[in-house]
Scaffold this active site. Structure first.
Site: not given
Ligand code: GLU
Length: 487
Positions: A252-255
């Protein structure tokens, strides 16, 4: 044939790892084949465009060492390279499809479409456009237009067409036109959708190979239909395996473990290390050696050695690799990165300290750093007088014999009138050793623990020489309190 590949991001936010990996593989493919690498901004989804994203992306690619022959910043013979500047082209090709009866206006509202979707799901069918507006008569269409109803243009999918292509990574891929619903190609605001725009741009920019993320695999049959309808020759396709997190789920881009590219740059990672690491996300070199420069990778790169299964983003490996690059870097360069990072973190050099001092302290930690930002925490004890002792350090300080060593080393330090150097510190230790008859760990450990708060660390004599004498004396005093407090 000259290989022409492109990376075509939508400027909708930061440059993320998945995108850079795609850009890198395109770049490597171009370099390996003496081809051309093109950048294009796919910015037709106006609601999602983010101000400043284009600049950030270009800056990121430059930092990574990519070079592009054509792009929005430098133009080229197939420009413009920003889709919102190509609207005439899309409009023109829509006219062509209309003329061939392959595009029709669709007046369905989003509520109607949602209802259709729910019904399909409830009946266990794959949701797809029902074709309702495809079957409107000319007069019905005219009537709706006259009423001013908004409409999208949909592509009329021909029935019974097998859509096959040889994917350079996945091998033979097969879809059927009958499984695809008529999709929107131009929205009611006049802007093209991705599946229409991308075909026109790739075809007119004479892209020979489309190398992109696996999430676009299901778009490819739609795009093949547009190529076919407009009489363009499709390029070769290669769909890269997904980048996965450590739980083998799509990254995820928010990892929290994975930063956008600008953050790696700001934290002082070496771009060579990041590029090397990203190249191995899905591609494997022929030999054992994993540490490779961009040129070496480009020389070896081929799509044959790109795997089909997901590539795990292993943070430990990134840090290991960054450390390897950090170690090999010249000390003055690492020092410059450290200086910049200290400035970014608002840390100034202690009074009277200069670049030479910073270089010596950087040298003490170079082996342990994965990025410049590690320095401030590792070298904290050189920037402020007080330190905290780790539990192990306390234990060492309180061990039998430690107090005598610390006390004598302190006395000798105070008396010492020689220049404040590593050699002078070494000489003091020699005297303590002789006088007290202690050596090895028993000699150095208590002083190391007292001065740094840690039981491991860089060269002790150098460490002493880089600290101000007053701090050394004060820390030794503090440690002595600890030994007497323990008794
Ligand atoms: N703008 C698309 C994306 O960012 C490009 C996809 C493609 O390479 O065709 O995903």
């Amino acid at each position: 044939m000259t290989v022409r590949v492109r990376y075509a991001p939508s400027p909708t936010g930061h440059l993320h790892i998945g995108g850079v990996r795609t850009a890198l593989f395109n770049y490597l493919y171009a370099r390996h084949n003496q081809g051309q690498f093109i950048l294009r901004f796919e910015d037709t989804d106006l609601d999602r465009n983010v101000a400043g994203a284009e600049e950030e992306m270009l800056k990121g690619f430059k930092w990574l060492g990519f070079e592009w022959e054509e792009g929005p910043d430098r133009g080229g013979p197939f420009g413009p390279y920003r889709c919102t500047q190509r609207l005439d082209i899309y409009r023109d090709r829509l006219e062509k499809l209309k003329g061939q009866d392959q595009a029709y206006p669709c007046f369905c509202t989003s509520e109607e479409l949602e209802e259709d979707r729910q019904r399909a799901l409830a009946e266990g069918r794959m949701p797809r456009y029902s074709g309702r507006c495809r079957h409107l008569s000319e007069s019905e269409r005219r009537e709706k237009m006259e009423r001013g109803l908004p409409y999208n243009w949909r592509f009329a999918i021909p029935a019974g067409i097998p859509l096959e292509f040889e994917d350079d990574i996945r091998g033979q891929v097969h879809f059927e036109s009958d499984d695809i619903g008529d999709f929107v190609i131009v929205k009611s605001n006049g802007l093209p959708t991705y599946n229409f725009q991308v075909v026109l741009d790739d075809a007119l920019m004479e892209i020979t190979h489309v190398i992109r993320g696996e999430e676009h695999l299901s778009n490819t049959p739609r795009q093949l239909l547009i190529y076919r309808a407009l009489g363009y020759q499709p390029p070769k396709f290669a769909h890269l395996p997904q980048v996965l997190n450590e739980d083998r789920k799509k990254l995820s881009k928010r990892d929290p473990n994975v930063l956008p590219v600008h953050s790696y740059r700001e934290r002082g990672y070496l771009s060579e290390a990041l590029v090397n690491f990203l190249a191995l996300l899905g591609w494997s070199p022929g030999g054992e050696e994993e540490i490779m420069s961009l040129d070496e990778i480009a020389q070896q790169f081929s799509l044959d050695r790109v795997g089909k299964s997901g590539a795990v983003f292993d943070v430990g490996k990134l840090n290991w690799m960054s450390g390897q690059y950090m170690k090999r870097k010249d000390l003055p360069d690492v020092t410059e990165m450290v200086a910049q990072d200290l400035e970014r973190q608002g840390v100034s050099l202690p009074l009277g300290r200069d670049r030479e001092w910073l270089e010596t302290v950087t040298g003490l930690y170079q082996e342990q750093m994965t990025c410049a930002a590690d320095f401030a925490a590792l070298a904290k004890g050189f920037f402020q007088p007080d330190i905290d002792w780790s539990d192990e350090a306390r234990e060492v300080i309180q061990q039998e014999g430690a107090e005598a060593v610390i006390r004598r080393y302190r006395e000798l330090t105070q008396e010492d009138t020689q220049a404040w150097t590593a050699a002078a510190s070494k000489a003091r230790f020699k005297r303590v050793q002789k006088e007290l008859g202690v050596k090895g760990r028993g000699l150095f450990m208590p002083v190391r623990a007292a001065l740094t708060g840690e039981v491991h660390g860089p060269d002790l004599q150098q460490t002493v020489a880089c600290l101000p004498k007053e701090w050394v004396l004060a820390r030794l005093d503090e440690a002595l309190h600890l030994t007497s407090a323990a008794q």
